[in-house]
Design a protein around this motif. Structure first.
Motif, PDB file in Angstrom:
ATOM      1  N   ASN A   1       4.848   5.196 -12.313  1.00 15.33           N
ATOM      2  CA  ASN A   1       5.312   4.074 -13.113  1.00 15.33           C
ATOM      3  C   ASN A   1       5.936   3.060 -12.169  1.00 15.33           C
ATOM      4  OD1 ASN A   1       7.917   5.085 -12.506  1.00 15.33           O
ATOM      5  ND2 ASN A   1       7.992   6.266 -14.405  1.00 15.33           N
ATOM      6  N   LYS A   2       6.733   2.163 -12.695  1.00 20.59           N
ATOM      7  CA  LYS A   2       7.286   1.086 -11.881  1.00 20.59           C
ATOM      8  C   LYS A   2       8.261   1.598 -10.819  1.00 20.59           C
ATOM      9  CE  LYS A   2      11.096   0.088 -15.098  1.00 20.59           C
ATOM     10  NZ  LYS A   2      10.853   1.342 -15.860  1.00 20.59           N
ATOM     11  N   ASP A   3       8.768   2.820 -10.975  1.00 18.61           N
ATOM     12  CA  ASP A   3       9.763   3.362 -10.055  1.00 18.61           C
ATOM     13  C   ASP A   3       9.180   4.195  -8.923  1.00 18.61           C
ATOM     14  OD1 ASP A   3      11.892   2.256 -11.536  1.00 18.61           O
ATOM     15  OD2 ASP A   3      11.783   3.939 -12.948  1.00 18.61           O
ATOM     16  N   GLY A   4       7.959   4.702  -9.083  1.00 16.90           N
ATOM     17  CA  GLY A   4       7.378   5.552  -8.058  1.00 16.90           C
ATOM     18  C   GLY A   4       6.216   6.347  -8.608  1.00 16.90           C
ATOM     19  N   PHE A   5       5.878   7.435  -7.924  1.00 20.33           N
ATOM     20  CA  PHE A   5       4.744   8.247  -8.369  1.00 20.33           C
ATOM     21  C   PHE A   5       4.876   9.673  -7.864  1.00 20.33           C
ATOM     22  CE2 PHE A   5       3.541   6.321  -4.349  1.00 20.33           C
ATOM     23  CZ  PHE A   5       2.861   7.311  -3.665  1.00 20.33           C
ATOM     24  N   GLU A   6       4.115  10.564  -8.488  1.00 20.96           N
ATOM     25  CA  GLU A   6       4.024  11.960  -8.087  1.00 20.96           C
ATOM     26  C   GLU A   6       2.602  12.252  -7.618  1.00 20.96           C
ATOM     27  OE1 GLU A   6       7.109  13.914 -11.347  1.00 20.96           O
ATOM     28  OE2 GLU A   6       4.951  13.807 -11.788  1.00 20.96           O
ATOM     29  N   VAL A   7       2.479  13.035  -6.558  1.00 21.67           N
ATOM     30  CA  VAL A   7       1.191  13.529  -6.085  1.00 21.67           C
ATOM     31  C   VAL A   7       1.105  15.003  -6.456  1.00 21.67           C
ATOM     32  CG1 VAL A   7      -0.321  13.859  -4.104  1.00 21.67           C
ATOM     33  CG2 VAL A   7       1.225  11.893  -4.169  1.00 21.67           C
ATOM     34  N   CYS A   8       0.083  15.352  -7.230  1.00 16.11           N
ATOM     35  CA  CYS A   8      -0.052  16.712  -7.744  1.00 16.11           C
ATOM     36  C   CYS A   8      -1.391  17.323  -7.344  1.00 16.11           C
ATOM     37  CB  CYS A   8       0.050  16.721  -9.269  1.00 16.11           C
ATOM     38  SG  CYS A   8       1.556  15.966  -9.923  1.00 16.11           S
ATOM     39  N   THR A   9      -1.468  18.630  -7.435  1.00 17.52           N
ATOM     40  CA  THR A   9      -2.708  19.381  -7.255  1.00 17.52           C
ATOM     41  C   THR A   9      -3.133  19.970  -8.593  1.00 17.52           C
ATOM     42  OG1 THR A   9      -2.377  19.966  -4.926  1.00 17.52           O
ATOM     43  CG2 THR A   9      -3.696  21.479  -6.237  1.00 17.52           C
TER      44      THR A   9
ATOM     45  N   ARG B   1       0.223  21.450 -10.044  1.00 14.07           N
ATOM     46  CA  ARG B   1       1.328  21.738  -9.135  1.00 14.07           C
ATOM     47  C   ARG B   1       1.849  20.421  -8.565  1.00 14.07           C
ATOM     48  NH1 ARG B   1      -1.010  24.504  -4.195  1.00 14.07           N
ATOM     49  NH2 ARG B   1      -1.059  22.424  -3.275  1.00 14.07           N
ATOM     50  N   LEU B   2       3.152  20.246  -8.557  1.00 14.48           N
ATOM     51  CA  LEU B   2       3.761  19.051  -7.997  1.00 14.48           C
ATOM     52  C   LEU B   2       3.916  19.208  -6.486  1.00 14.48           C
ATOM     53  CD1 LEU B   2       5.121  16.297  -8.421  1.00 14.48           C
ATOM     54  CD2 LEU B   2       7.264  17.516  -8.863  1.00 14.48           C
ATOM     55  N   ASP B   3       3.294  18.325  -5.723  1.00 14.11           N
ATOM     56  CA  ASP B   3       3.332  18.411  -4.259  1.00 14.11           C
ATOM     57  C   ASP B   3       4.317  17.439  -3.625  1.00 14.11           C
ATOM     58  OD1 ASP B   3       1.387  20.387  -4.219  1.00 14.11           O
ATOM     59  OD2 ASP B   3      -0.254  18.954  -4.126  1.00 14.11           O
ATOM     60  N   ALA B   4       4.446  16.248  -4.189  1.00 18.58           N
ATOM     61  CA  ALA B   4       5.345  15.257  -3.590  1.00 18.58           C
ATOM     62  C   ALA B   4       5.782  14.257  -4.647  1.00 18.58           C
ATOM     63  CB  ALA B   4       4.655  14.531  -2.438  1.00 18.58           C
ATOM     64  N   THR B   5       7.007  13.796  -4.518  1.00 21.80           N
ATOM     65  CA  THR B   5       7.536  12.736  -5.371  1.00 21.80           C
ATOM     66  C   THR B   5       7.910  11.560  -4.488  1.00 21.80           C
ATOM     67  OG1 THR B   5       8.421  14.371  -6.923  1.00 21.80           O
ATOM     68  CG2 THR B   5       9.280  12.135  -7.080  1.00 21.80           C
ATOM     69  N   VAL B   6       7.501  10.376  -4.895  1.00 20.06           N
ATOM     70  CA  VAL B   6       7.706   9.175  -4.093  1.00 20.06           C
ATOM     71  C   VAL B   6       8.418   8.132  -4.956  1.00 20.06           C
ATOM     72  CG1 VAL B   6       6.597   7.363  -2.738  1.00 20.06           C
ATOM     73  CG2 VAL B   6       5.599   9.659  -2.798  1.00 20.06           C
ATOM     74  N   PHE B   7       9.512   7.573  -4.431  1.00 18.99           N
ATOM     75  CA  PHE B   7      10.222   6.503  -5.107  1.00 18.99           C
ATOM     76  C   PHE B   7      10.060   5.208  -4.329  1.00 18.99           C
ATOM     77  CE2 PHE B   7      12.488  10.399  -6.166  1.00 18.99           C
ATOM     78  CZ  PHE B   7      12.594  10.301  -7.549  1.00 18.99           C
ATOM     79  N   TYR B   8       9.789   4.113  -5.006  1.00 15.54           N
ATOM     80  CA  TYR B   8       9.890   2.799  -4.374  1.00 15.54           C
ATOM     81  C   TYR B   8      10.719   1.891  -5.268  1.00 15.54           C
ATOM     82  CZ  TYR B   8       5.335   2.729  -6.881  1.00 15.54           C
ATOM     83  OH  TYR B   8       4.311   2.901  -7.784  1.00 15.54           O
ATOM     84  N   GLN B   9      12.009   1.940  -5.043  1.00 12.97           N
ATOM     85  CA  GLN B   9      12.931   1.132  -5.816  1.00 12.97           C
ATOM     86  C   GLN B   9      13.982   0.562  -4.868  1.00 12.97           C
ATOM     87  OE1 GLN B   9      13.840   4.131  -8.665  1.00 12.97           O
ATOM     88  NE2 GLN B   9      15.503   5.006  -7.480  1.00 12.97           N
ATOM     89  N   ASP B  10      14.935  -0.159  -5.435  1.00 13.16           N
ATOM     90  CA  ASP B  10      15.866  -0.872  -4.565  1.00 13.16           C
ATOM     91  C   ASP B  10      17.029  -0.017  -4.088  1.00 13.16           C
ATOM     92  OD1 ASP B  10      17.791  -2.647  -7.117  1.00 13.16           O
ATOM     93  OD2 ASP B  10      17.188  -0.559  -6.917  1.00 13.16           O
ATOM     94  N   ALA B  11      16.950   1.278  -4.303  1.00 11.90           N
ATOM     95  CA  ALA B  11      17.974   2.177  -3.789  1.00 11.90           C
ATOM     96  C   ALA B  11      17.311   3.424  -3.259  1.00 11.90           C
ATOM     97  CB  ALA B  11      18.969   2.548  -4.876  1.00 11.90           C
ATOM     98  N   CYS B  12      17.817   3.961  -2.168  1.00  9.85           N
ATOM     99  CA  CYS B  12      17.280   5.197  -1.624  1.00  9.85           C
ATOM    100  C   CYS B  12      18.407   6.036  -1.052  1.00  9.85           C
ATOM    101  CB  CYS B  12      16.207   4.937  -0.568  1.00  9.85           C
ATOM    102  SG  CYS B  12      16.786   4.016   0.852  1.00  9.85           S
TER     103      CYS B  12
ATOM    104  N   ILE C   1       0.855  -1.190   0.000  1.00  6.53           N
ATOM    105  CA  ILE C   1       0.000   0.000   0.000  1.00  6.53           C
ATOM    106  C   ILE C   1       0.887   1.235   0.000  1.00  6.53           C
ATOM    107  CG2 ILE C   1      -1.791   1.287   1.216  1.00  6.53           C
ATOM    108  CD1 ILE C   1      -2.791  -1.301   2.396  1.00  6.53           C
ATOM    109  N   LYS C   2       0.898   1.941  -1.117  1.00 13.41           N
ATOM    110  CA  LYS C   2       1.793   3.081  -1.289  1.00 13.41           C
ATOM    111  C   LYS C   2       1.085   4.422  -1.128  1.00 13.41           C
ATOM    112  CE  LYS C   2       5.117   0.260  -2.381  1.00 13.41           C
ATOM    113  NZ  LYS C   2       6.114  -0.105  -1.349  1.00 13.41           N
ATOM    114  N   GLY C   3      -0.225   4.468  -1.368  1.00 12.10           N
ATOM    115  CA  GLY C   3      -0.938   5.736  -1.260  1.00 12.10           C
ATOM    116  C   GLY C   3      -2.378   5.525  -0.868  1.00 12.10           C
TER     117      GLY C   3
END
Length: 607
Positions: free
Chosen positions: A359-367, A377-388, A304-306
């Motif tokens: 996409n497969k790497d993450g997502f953006e939350v916008c207004t 407007r870009l509010d947040a960028t989220v990555f879910y990949q094997d490096a952070c 569950i990512k969002g």
């Protein structure tokens, strides 16, 4: 930014990395790579359906548990967005529509804004978060428009006009057709049939290994307390849990959830004077057991990512319009408030919808800002990949060993206000906690929380203090009220004592002599003392708002009585309407001495 922990993750190992387009100087933390993908299926009850960007630089990063930070001269990572990528998807999210056939200008304007974004977008899907119609007489029939067949038909035509697949989750106003339908079941059947839904819930695979899941409210007439509560029935909740479990992160799944109201533990902004006092902030707010189940599922499933919700009619221009993993354990999930399109419905003057691109790497939350012509407007960028990306110094902190998602908040100029006073959420290190047992035994044997000579005023609008009762309940003083908080998440539950009852009163927690304690109020002038009794279910907060259907019918009778007496006495007569209410309770085991004298429920407010 915070990074959620995975129990299966490898320890974080720091290694030098060469400068790249994303970062010239950032360290990289490695962890477990997701297992190869495989097919998965949902419960047979619900089928699975398949079906110009501007990025502003980040100048500040919010954090909760694991700090994610970049040096000032580093380039901030952004999501690599390629519409031709098969894994790319686009989600348009509409908050409370409250469609009014007399006033559709902003409603249709908002649709045009969203259509322009979704047109030609990859794997586009639209989600409406419920509360479809205006809860007023919009058709001169003296009936509520929300929840009627006419309302559902107009909304169906409206949503069809977006030109992309869509689905809906029911809100607290969507079964209000109390004159057209006698039961919730009849109203729900019309809602589903007209809007083209098979069940109140839905699940759709919108891109490879990307699942969206929605759950809706199914109770209005049968609500034991406020019908503004958003209630997900037991069958839906069971389906939801099974669906999430069938799509684990280990198999590569990313899940986005949708509901009208947020869940306990999301830490989104709520209004104490409205939703907290009404007891309708959270999904299944009045159910002590099922209301906690949602956050437990989030904590147990890193897929569950969002989670997106509406209900509050607030914009996205608050720091806590989006919350990130961390704090009181929110798993790997980003929670986001969704605003409204119309000036009629907004509480703070802003008109917003949400957009998610990933996409497969993450997502953006916008207004999508409807007040500014639909600009995004870009509010947040989220990555879910094997490096952070982490700070090396964070590795020295206890419990910080790995990460599964990384979140970057994108601040903007609209954060420069705080028009709506949020409910206070206690935190362990906020300096306001009172250890009542220590206070009573050492500093203040009487257990008084605001003794003579102290500057503590429970009737003030400041956060005063919070404490645990012996029975496990968490209470606190804030904004001139005593509020109860959920012990697990510290989310506000409801009002225990109102401001008028706290004026010039002292508050004490005393030993009741039976292994528990009692909350009492008293003053310095009289010998009166008030015992704040817990409810029969052990909670303390007062469920003061009654079912709307019953209140509507009562107001109709009062209106008829006023008109009838005015006709008898003359049109110029000033008629005062009283009501006799029940049930009545006292501590005696019989009814001798009870009164059923009628009251004016607005007398105190008008005094």
């Amino acid at each position: 930014m915070a990074a959620a922990m995975l129990s299966t993750a490898l320890p974080v190992m720091m290694k030098a990395s060469k400068p790249s387009a994303r970062s010239a100087k950032m360290s990289v933390a490695r962890q477990t790579v997701r297992a190869p993908v495989r097919s998965a299926s949902l419960s047979s009850r619900v089928s699975v359906s398949h079906i110009a960007r501007v990025v502003r630089p980040v100048t500040a990063l919010r954090s909760r548990s694991l700090v994610v930070r970049a040096a000032e001269d580093d380039e901030i990572p952004t999501l690599d967005w390629d519409p031709s990528d098969p894994s790319a998807f686009t989600l348009g999210i509409l908050g409370d529509l409250h469609v009014d056939p007399r006033d559709l200008e902003h409603t249709f304007e908002g649709r045009e804004h969203m259509k322009a974004i979704l047109k030609d977008a990859p794997n586009a899907f639209l989600v409406s978060l419920g509360d479809l119609g205006e809860s007023k007489d919009c058709t001169q029939t003296q009936q509520l428009y929300a929840g009627t067949s006419e309302c559902f038909t107009l909304v169906r035509e409206y949503l069809d006009g977006f030109g992309v697949p869509f689905n809906i989750v029911g809100g607290n106003h969507d079964l209000e057709g109390i004159d057209e339908f006698q039961t919730d079941e009849e109203n729900l059947e019309a809602y589903l049939r007209i809007l083209g839904k098979e069940t109140p819930q839905f699940a759709h695979v919108v891109a490879p290994k990307t699942l969206i899941v929605g759950i809706g409210s199914t109770v209005f007439r049968d609500a034991p307390y406020t019908s503004h509560e958003v209630y997900v029935d037991e069958e839906q909740l069971k389906w939801f849990e099974e669906t999430i479990k069938a799509h684990p992160a280990e198999d590569g799944w990313s899940i986005f959830c949708f509901s009208h109201a947020p869940i306990i533990g999301s830490a989104l902004r709520v209004l104490q004077e409205c939703h907290v006092v009404n007891g309708c902030c959270w999904l299944n707010h009045n159910d002590k057991v099922s209301s906690k189940k949602f956050i437990e599922i989030v904590r147990s499933n890193s897929s569950i990512k969002g989670w997106f919700s509406g209900h509050f009619h607030l914009s996205h221009d608050y720091e806590d319009s989006i919350t990130f993993p961390g704090g009181n354990s929110r798993g790997s999930c980003v929670f986001a408030q969704t605003g409204v399109m119309t000036a009629r419905s907004t509480r703070d003057g802003r008109r917003h919808s949400r957009l998610v691109r990933g996409n497969k790497d993450g997502f953006e939350v916008c207004t999508v800002d409807h007040g500014k012509g639909g600009v995004m407007r870009l509010d947040a960028t989220v990555f879910y990949q094997d490096a952070c990306i982490v700070d090396e110094e964070m590795l020295e902190q206890e419990g910080v060993s790995s990460c599964s998602v990384v979140h970057f908040a994108h601040p903007h100029e609209d954060y420069d206000h705080d028009q709506w006073f949020s409910a206070y959420v206690p935190e362990e290190d906020d300096g306001c906690y009172v250890q009542v047992s220590d206070m009573r035994s050492e500093q203040n044997p009487s257990g008084i929380l605001n003794p003579e000579g102290s500057d503590v005023d429970f009737a003030s609008r400041d956060a005063v203090c919070w404490w645990h009762m012996k029975d496990g309940a968490v209470l606190g003083g804030h904004n001139g009220m005593i509020i109860e908080y959920d012990p697990s998440t510290l989310a506000p539950l409801g009002m225990v004592v109102s401001r008028d009852e706290l004026l010039n009163r002292r508050v004490a927690v005393i030993d009741d002599g039976w292994g528990t304690d009692a909350l009492v109020l008293y003053d310095d002038e009289t010998n009166d003392i008030t015992v704040v009794q817990p409810n029969e279910d052990g909670s303390y907060w007062r469920k003061v708002v009654r079912n709307k259907m019953h209140r509507t019918r009562e107001m109709r009778k009062m209106k008829a009585a006023k008109a009838w007496l005015a006709e008898q006495r003359g049109a110029d007569s000033e008629v005062n309407v009283l009501s006799s209410y029940g049930p009545y309770k006292n501590t005696a085991g019989q009814v001798m001495g009870l009164t059923t004298k009628a009251i004016n429920p607005k007398a105190k407010a008008n005094a």
